[in-house]
Design an enzyme around this catalytic site. Structure first.
Site, PDB file in Angstrom:
ATOM      1  N   ASN A 156     109.528  62.659  54.140  1.00  0.00           N
ATOM      2  CA  ASN A 156     108.142  63.141  54.200  1.00  0.00           C
ATOM      3  C   ASN A 156     108.045  64.541  53.585  1.00  0.00           C
ATOM      4  OD1 ASN A 156     105.439  62.988  54.768  1.00  0.00           O
ATOM      5  ND2 ASN A 156     105.655  63.253  56.975  1.00  0.00           N
ATOM      6  N   ARG A 158     107.459  68.044  52.074  1.00  0.00           N
ATOM      7  CA  ARG A 158     106.443  69.096  52.016  1.00  0.00           C
ATOM      8  C   ARG A 158     107.015  70.156  51.062  1.00  0.00           C
ATOM      9  NH1 ARG A 158     103.555  65.480  53.490  1.00  0.00           N
ATOM     10  NH2 ARG A 158     102.936  65.134  55.654  1.00  0.00           N
ATOM     11  N   SER A 185     107.639  57.562  50.939  1.00  0.00           N
ATOM     12  CA  SER A 185     106.529  57.209  50.066  1.00  0.00           C
ATOM     13  C   SER A 185     106.990  57.200  48.615  1.00  0.00           C
ATOM     14  CB  SER A 185     105.386  58.223  50.239  1.00  0.00           C
ATOM     15  OG  SER A 185     105.767  59.485  49.712  1.00  0.00           O
ATOM     16  N   ARG A 211     103.410  52.624  49.153  1.00  0.00           N
ATOM     17  CA  ARG A 211     102.639  52.951  47.947  1.00  0.00           C
ATOM     18  C   ARG A 211     101.147  52.989  48.251  1.00  0.00           C
ATOM     19  NH1 ARG A 211     106.856  49.549  46.360  1.00  0.00           N
ATOM     20  NH2 ARG A 211     108.279  50.512  44.858  1.00  0.00           N
ATOM     21  N   GLY A 212     100.788  53.498  49.406  1.00  0.00           N
ATOM     22  CA  GLY A 212      99.379  53.602  49.765  1.00  0.00           C
ATOM     23  C   GLY A 212      98.710  52.242  49.759  1.00  0.00           C
ATOM     24  N   GLY A 215     100.538  48.863  48.911  1.00  0.00           N
ATOM     25  CA  GLY A 215     101.401  48.137  49.834  1.00  0.00           C
ATOM     26  C   GLY A 215     102.758  48.763  50.050  1.00  0.00           C
ATOM     27  N   ALA A 241      99.301  58.268  58.319  1.00  0.00           N
ATOM     28  CA  ALA A 241      99.520  56.862  57.959  1.00  0.00           C
ATOM     29  C   ALA A 241     101.006  56.541  57.814  1.00  0.00           C
ATOM     30  CB  ALA A 241      98.774  56.535  56.669  1.00  0.00           C
ATOM     31  N   GLY A 242     101.747  57.408  57.132  1.00  0.00           N
ATOM     32  CA  GLY A 242     103.177  57.169  56.970  1.00  0.00           C
ATOM     33  C   GLY A 242     103.919  57.205  58.288  1.00  0.00           C
ATOM     34  N   ASP A 243     103.484  58.067  59.200  1.00  0.00           N
ATOM     35  CA  ASP A 243     104.112  58.145  60.517  1.00  0.00           C
ATOM     36  C   ASP A 243     103.864  56.863  61.308  1.00  0.00           C
ATOM     37  OD1 ASP A 243     104.512  60.801  59.672  1.00  0.00           O
ATOM     38  OD2 ASP A 243     102.606  61.398  60.562  1.00  0.00           O
TER      39      ASP A 243
END
Length: 312
Positions: A156, A158, A185, A211-212, A215, A241-243
């Protein structure tokens, strides 16, 4: 028991456009969101971190308790809570500025033990960047993997918090022999360099790339590659969303008794497409609401039973 190790912080989410838009505080942090989502899905979960004794810290722990997450591994400190100021693009994608100097979560130390019955430990985000806590989380990752416990990693990225990108990329590669499930991601994958097949060769049993709206794809050590489309939903923002995907994957693997490398390898196409589909639906719920799922509701299961995961 699934333990989530990492930071808890406050997201300051803009309520309009422009640099001076009003900011709404929301409970957040990638690992924190994952722990809350696991609790809401009905998985026995614990949170392992260091949390401030300030008002924000009390609110963070309060939400964990409300969702049934064990907070006994949480360390406490008098330092302030980390703040993350979000900015939203026109498509709802979030970028962050962080206020992390002297905050409580950076001073995490390796716990003497994890809760009894721990079957998996999840790591990721700022906690693996900010020292001295990052080295402590890294030590916990390596120790946990050495004991044969299933480990999950979501880097993730940053980028604004990483002063030496090349050194971080090398450090990331050094973690892979201790990782059972790598989830990241497509943007993180591009920033880190390498490919899912290269990462698999270093140690993980599976790599999942999100990939948002396009999918998710899972890559496995036996050459498997399984893709599901994203769920169509009106996106408010993508915070958390990823979490949520992390939590859904861990919850689904636990429901299938697949929290070990051989069981992950045995899932096959049907198992992976079912698991990825559930993760896509869970993430869509989070994207349909403002702020992280930890603050706005997130996916839930009834009485600890996840019907979408085909749990008996």
């Amino acid at each position: 028991m699934i333990v989530v190790a990492g930071e808890a912080l406050i997201d300051l989410v803009p309520q309009g456009t422009g640099a001076l838009a009003a900011l709404r505080p929301a409970l957040g942090g990638g690992p924190y969101n994952t722990a809350v989502a696991l609790g809401r899905l009905g998985s026995p979960a614990a949170f392992c971190s260091r949390v401030s004794r300030d008002a924000f810290g009390e609110a963070l722990l309060g939400r964990l308790r409300e969702t049934g997450v064990d907070v006994s591994p949480v360390q406490r400190g008098t330092e302030p809570t980390t703040l993350a100021v979000a900015s939203l693009d026109t498509d709802g994608s979030a970028a962050y500025s962080f206020y992390v100097e002297g905050t409580a979560d950076r001073l995490f130390t390796v716990p003497a033990a994890l809760p009894p019955g721990t079957r998996a430990v999840s790591f990721g985000t700022c906690s693996l960047v900010l020292e001295p806590g990052a080295s402590a989380y890294e030590e916990l990752l390596r120790e946990t993997a050495a004991r044969g416990v299933f480990t999950a990693l979501d880097p993730n990225i940053r980028a604004g918090l990483i002063p030496d990108p090349d050194a971080y990329r090398e450090r990331f590669r050094s973690w892979l022999p201790s990782v059972s499930l790598l989830k990241l991601s497509a943007e993180d994958a591009e920033w880190l360099g390498g490919t899912p097949r290269e990462w698999l060769a270093a140690g993980p049993a599976a790599v999942v790339v999100t990939r948002g709206g396009a999918g998710l794809t899972a890559y496995t050590g036996d050459g498997g590659e399984y893709t599901v489309p994203g769920e169509q939903v009106e996106v408010v923002d993508t915070i958390g969303a990823g979490d949520t995907v992390n939590a859904a994957l861990l919850h689904g693997l636990a429901a299938r008794d697949a929290l070990d490398a051989p069981a992950v390898a045995a899932l096959g196409r049907e198992g992976w497409t079912g698991l990825l589909g559930f993760a896509a639906r869970a993430a869509a719920v989070t994207c349909s609401r403002a702020g992280a799922g930890a603050d706005r509701g997130g996916p839930r299961a009834t009485s600890g039973t996840c019907r979408d995961c085909r749990t008996p």
